[in-house]
Design a protein around this motif. Structure first.
Motif, mmCIF file in Angstrom:
data_model
loop_
_atom_site.group_PDB
_atom_site.id
_atom_site.type_symbol
_atom_site.label_atom_id
_atom_site.label_comp_id
_atom_site.label_asym_id
_atom_site.label_seq_id
_atom_site.Cartn_x
_atom_site.Cartn_y
_atom_site.Cartn_z
ATOM 1 N N CYS A 53 0.839 -1.209 0.000
ATOM 2 C CA CYS A 53 0.000 0.000 0.000
ATOM 3 C C CYS A 53 0.869 1.252 0.000
ATOM 4 O O CYS A 53 1.938 1.294 0.617
ATOM 5 C CB CYS A 53 -0.917 0.011 1.222
ATOM 6 N N ASP A 98 -0.242 8.639 0.905
ATOM 7 C CA ASP A 98 0.305 9.973 0.666
ATOM 8 C C ASP A 98 0.415 10.748 1.985
ATOM 9 O O ASP A 98 0.102 10.250 3.063
ATOM 10 C CB ASP A 98 -0.611 10.699 -0.319
ATOM 11 N N SER A 111 -1.762 -3.324 -2.116
ATOM 12 C CA SER A 111 -1.481 -2.329 -3.168
ATOM 13 C C SER A 111 -2.577 -1.283 -3.313
ATOM 14 O O SER A 111 -2.912 -0.869 -4.428
ATOM 15 C CB SER A 111 -1.237 -3.036 -4.515
ATOM 16 N N CYS A 112 -3.145 -0.848 -2.206
ATOM 17 C CA CYS A 112 -4.078 0.282 -2.246
ATOM 18 C C CYS A 112 -3.304 1.595 -2.292
ATOM 19 O O CYS A 112 -2.181 1.688 -1.801
ATOM 20 C CB CYS A 112 -4.988 0.260 -1.019
ATOM 21 N N ILE A 113 -3.925 2.613 -2.878
ATOM 22 C CA ILE A 113 -3.342 3.953 -2.956
ATOM 23 C C ILE A 113 -4.317 4.932 -2.315
ATOM 24 O O ILE A 113 -5.504 4.942 -2.651
ATOM 25 C CB ILE A 113 -3.078 4.359 -4.413
ATOM 26 N N ALA A 124 -4.462 9.086 -1.783
ATOM 27 C CA ALA A 124 -3.838 10.376 -2.076
ATOM 28 C C ALA A 124 -4.033 11.349 -0.918
ATOM 29 O O ALA A 124 -4.831 11.126 -0.003
ATOM 30 C CB ALA A 124 -4.405 10.957 -3.364
ATOM 31 N N GLY A 170 -5.984 -3.211 -4.448
ATOM 32 C CA GLY A 170 -5.861 -2.291 -5.567
ATOM 33 C C GLY A 170 -6.861 -1.153 -5.588
ATOM 34 O O GLY A 170 -7.112 -0.558 -6.636
ATOM 35 N N ILE A 180 -8.127 2.627 -5.183
ATOM 36 C CA ILE A 180 -7.519 3.951 -5.301
ATOM 37 C C ILE A 180 -8.467 4.974 -4.692
ATOM 38 O O ILE A 180 -9.635 5.077 -5.094
ATOM 39 C CB ILE A 180 -7.234 4.309 -6.766
ATOM 40 N N GLY A 196 -8.880 8.987 -4.149
ATOM 41 C CA GLY A 196 -8.376 10.280 -4.605
ATOM 42 C C GLY A 196 -8.191 11.270 -3.465
ATOM 43 O O GLY A 196 -8.712 11.082 -2.355
ATOM 44 N N THR A 211 -12.314 2.728 -7.611
ATOM 45 C CA THR A 211 -11.663 4.041 -7.538
ATOM 46 C C THR A 211 -12.653 5.056 -6.991
ATOM 47 O O THR A 211 -13.811 5.111 -7.429
ATOM 48 C CB THR A 211 -11.182 4.500 -8.921
ATOM 49 N N THR A 256 -15.982 3.008 -10.428
ATOM 50 C CA THR A 256 -15.458 4.345 -10.153
ATOM 51 C C THR A 256 -16.604 5.224 -9.689
ATOM 52 O O THR A 256 -17.640 5.303 -10.352
ATOM 53 C CB THR A 256 -14.802 4.965 -11.397
#
Length: 330
Positions: free
Chosen positions: A234, A237, A251-253, A255, A269, A271, A273, A289, A305
């Protein structure tokens, strides 16, 4: 100063060289700011028009962009310019900060703590009772690691970070400055007499997988019971909040300035924002997402999304925005 020929650079990124130049490359820069001894990159057609006015002698270019390098200038064409540039950034990176000694004499280390071979501890650090630190870990000055914490091999922890008791951290993680791991979760209930708030104790911990990166001033709170879990790979930010008992898959994101309320679950996975907010006890399934600035109130299906506040399917939200613009013009 590091200096490379075109051949040296192509040996690193393995692309197709187009054109010739006698210039040596001593650095990397944005296309508008680059000098004749610097390389830049063009990963999108919208930036191709900037090349003619750039002073760079070398550009790393996506192979589907059809432009000419010009006289005494070179392109190295690759499938993905962003990934190729990442390799070059590692090559041109400045040397690591210097440690005069592996364990600074001003560090306070409990006699029961175990520190693996090749690990370094900077000035002013505190390492508590029964802490276990693996091999080749780098802990920069003024880091606090509380009792019964375990840190895996090859992890780097930058200054100001506080890791609370009973935290478990995997191998090859990277925590930037002032990260908070394992603080109390945010939990209160009205008192019986209605005159105040009762704090809910949080007695769980935080478990962080391998290869996790957490940005500056981000917070991961420990569980009320059991664990807050951050899965392998992961990437978190700066200025991100992850509340108690959240579970992130692989593997998450997330921001900057986004946040998860308590007991949120992210699949693999996912995401999130920037500045997005996720309601407590919500599940966002794998591959979904969440657009920047969105507010998620309900579960999100896999691969979907969502946008807006409250967040809905992105196509539906775009239709709403178009309709609002039409109303504004009437």
């Amino acid at each position: 100063m590091k200096s490379f020929s075109i051949e040296d650079i192509n040996a690193i990124i393995n692309g197709e060289v187009v054109g010739e130049t006698n210039k040596k490359i001593t650095g990397l820069e944005q296309i508008q700011k680059a000098t004749e001894n610097q390389a830049t990159f063009i990963g999108n057609r919208k930036f191709a028009g900037l090349w003619k006015d750039s002073k760079a002698s070398l550009a790393i270019v996506n192979d589907n962009i059809d432009i000419d390098p010009g006289e005494n200038r070179v392109f190295i064409k690759v499938k993905n310019a962003d990934l190729a540039m990442a390799k070059l950034l590692e090559t041109f990176a400045p040397d690591n900060l210097h440690f005069e000694v592996d364990i600074h004499p001003s560090a306070t280390i409990d006699k029961t703590a175990k520190i693996g071979k090749g690990s370094r501890v900077g000035a002013g650090c505190y390492i508590g009772k029964d802490v276990i630190i693996g091999t080749n870990v780098t802990i920069f000055p003024n880091v606090t690691i509380m009792d019964d914490t375990t840190i895996g091999d090859g992890t780097t922890i930058w200054s100001g970070t506080v890791i609370r008791e009973r935290t478990v951290i995997g191998n090859h993680c990277l925590f930037h400055t002032n990260v908070s791991i394992g603080a109390d979760g945010f939990g209160y209930r009205p008192s019986d007499d209605g005159r105040g708030l009762v704090k809910i104790p949080h007695i769980g911990n935080v478990v962080i997988g391998n290869g996790v990166e957490i940005g500056a001033n981000s917070c991961v709170d420990r569980g009320k019971f059991s664990s807050t879990i951050i899965g392998d790979g992961c990437k978190i930010d700066n200025l991100v909040q992850i509340a108690h008992n959240c579970v992130l898959g692989r593997s998450c994101i997330m921001a900057g300035s986004s946040g998860l309320a308590g007991s949120v679950t992210l699949g693999d996975g996912v995401i999130i924002g920037g500045s997005a907010s996720i309601k407590d006890h919500t599940t966002i399934h794998s591959g979904a997402t969440v657009g920047a600035g969105s507010g998620v109130m309900n579960d999100v299906p896999a691969g979907k999304t969502v946008l807006g506040y409250p967040a809905v399917d992105s196509r539906e939200m775009l239709k709403q925005w178009v309709a609002l613009r039409k109303l504004a013009r009437q």
